[in-house]
Design an enzyme around this catalytic site. Structure first.
Site, short mmCIF file in Angstrom:
data_model
loop_
_atom_site.label_atom_id
_atom_site.label_comp_id
_atom_site.label_asym_id
_atom_site.label_seq_id
_atom_site.Cartn_x
_atom_site.Cartn_y
_atom_site.Cartn_z
N GLY A 12 76.81 63.85 54.91
CA GLY A 12 75.70 63.05 55.45
C GLY A 12 74.99 63.83 56.54
N ARG A 73 76.24 66.72 48.38
CA ARG A 73 77.66 66.51 48.11
C ARG A 73 77.95 67.27 46.82
NH1 ARG A 73 76.62 61.58 51.09
NH2 ARG A 73 78.04 61.67 52.86
N ASP A 104 84.12 64.88 58.21
CA ASP A 104 85.50 65.23 57.88
C ASP A 104 85.65 65.73 56.44
OD1 ASP A 104 85.12 62.65 56.92
OD2 ASP A 104 87.24 62.13 57.15
N THR A 126 77.93 64.21 62.49
CA THR A 126 77.92 62.94 61.76
C THR A 126 77.57 61.83 62.75
OG1 THR A 126 79.30 61.25 60.73
CG2 THR A 126 80.45 62.92 61.97
N ASP A 128 78.52 58.91 62.63
CA ASP A 128 79.60 57.92 62.75
C ASP A 128 80.53 58.16 63.94
OD1 ASP A 128 78.70 56.61 60.57
OD2 ASP A 128 80.14 57.48 59.17
N ASP A 130 83.26 59.79 63.96
CA ASP A 130 84.62 59.53 63.50
C ASP A 130 85.46 60.80 63.39
OD1 ASP A 130 83.22 60.60 61.42
OD2 ASP A 130 83.84 59.12 59.92
N ARG A 172 81.46 52.98 58.11
CA ARG A 172 82.31 52.43 57.05
C ARG A 172 83.74 52.25 57.52
NH1 ARG A 172 81.12 56.21 52.21
NH2 ARG A 172 80.12 57.30 53.90
N GLY A 186 73.59 44.50 74.88
CA GLY A 186 74.07 43.22 75.39
C GLY A 186 74.37 42.25 74.26
#
Ligand code: ADP
Length: 330
Positions: A12, A73, A104, A126, A128, A130, A172, A186
């Site tokens: 991504g 990909r 990853d 990324t 994310d 993560d 995800r 908030g």
């Protein structure tokens, strides 16, 4: 002939990847390496989509989202045959080390190349956030700022009806985007995969808020949330929205932010992070080091074994969650 270093972006895309490419190319030239751009990630590598890059090729890209090297990909790369073809291509072009900017999955691919003798350096890119072994990955800060802008606009349009506004954000497996953006906006409720979800509790919190005169609520939902009590149809925010409507007097409005979170001009933080990480990765490559990912921990750049990093799980900093709990309970 100068030693050659390949650069690719994979998986991504994330805002700030261009800043990383720009620095990687210029750092390579600084260290007397010859930078080669590889287009469309591992897919393009297998197909020989690569060319030398000059400093001018990366002019004027620091402010652009996406990646000039394109991303892709590749299922073929996941096979031994695909990886052999990738290694052959690198050897054919005398490319001895490879910078992989991605998440990853891309790092797993990079490790498999390292095992075949190519020196790989991973740069976490990324939205994310993560990836372990770095406080933040490239693109995350831009993504949460995009979410914040969107929620600010939703707040502007929120009228005096009793409504719950659900905003579904990416993530995800990771609640980082939801938690950070929720805090910054908030949000009254933040739903993330790391915390068990009790929709009845959410409904009673919202009902209490309505009783106390609150006219609208902002609920930030990570796309990875799986609401067990809901009907299973549609995205998590849609399911949760229907459940809230069935159990409370609130109307709901759903916004699924989707791919706009991936775009936009990278923020200062992402540009600076990308530049620092890419420089360090190339410096390591110039020293003949491989099999590492670079990260920034407590404002210091650091290298970690790829195999070690891939065995870790990125932990959400629960201090942020506790802060949200306090602020949204009052
Ligand atoms: P991201 O890097 O953003 O996590 P993906 O998970 O889609 O994105 O991974 C990008 C590419 O990396 C995949 O298309 C594939 O070619 C390669 N890849 C992913 N997982 C592996 C793996 N276990 N072994 C080898 N290559 C992999």
């Amino acid at each position: 002939m100068n030693r050659r270093i390949g650069i690719l972006t994979s998986g991504g895309d994330a805002p700030g990847m261009n800043a990383a490419i720009r620095t990687a190319v210029r750092a390579a030239l600084h260290f007397n390496l010859e930078p080669w751009g590889i287009f469309r990630g591992y897919h393009g590598l297998i197909n020989g989509e690569l060319q030398p890059m000059t400093s001018r090729d990366v002019s004027g890209i620091i402010q652009r989202g996406g990646t000039i090297l394109k991303s892709a990909r590749s299922d073929l790369f996941k096979t031994p045959e695909g990886r052999d073809r990738a290694v052959d291509m690198l050897r054919k072009h005398n490319i001895e080390s490879l910078i992989v900017i991605g998440g990853d999955g891309s790092f797993r691919g990079a490790l498999s190349l390292q095992e075949k003798g190519i020196n790989v350096l991973g740069i976490p890119g990324t939205i994310d956030n993560d990836i372990p072994c770095t406080d933040f990955s490239i693109g995350f800060d831009t993504a949460v700022n995009t979410v914040m802008d969107a929620v600010n606009k939703i707040r502007d349009t929120a009228s005096s009806h009793d409504r719950a506004y659900l905003v579904e954000v990416m993530g995800r497996h990771s609640g980082y985007i939801a938690l950070y953006s929720g805090l910054a906006c908030g949000a009254d409720v933040i739903l993330i995969p790391e915390v068990p979800l009790d929709l009845d509790e959410v409904c009673s919190k919202l009902a209490t808020a309505v009783d106390e005169g609150k006219t609208f609520n902002i609920i930030v939902v990570a796309e990875g949330v799986r609401p067990a009590q809901a009907d299973g149809n549609g995205s998590p925010a849609m399911q949760i929205g229907r459940y809230i409507e069935s159990k409370t007097s609130l109307e709901t409005r759903i916004t699924i932010l989707g791919h706009i979170q991936r775009g936009g001009a990278p923020t200062v933080r992402d540009r600076v992070l990308a530049s620092r990480l890419a420089y360090y990765a190339v410096e390591l490559a110039a020293r003949g080091v491989g099999g590492k990912m670079v990260g920034e921990v407590d404002q210091k750049v650091a290298a970690f074994d790829l195999a070690y990093a891939l065995a870790q799980e990125k932990q959400l900093n629960m201090d942020y969650y506790r802060l949200y709990e306090v602020l949204s309970a009052i």
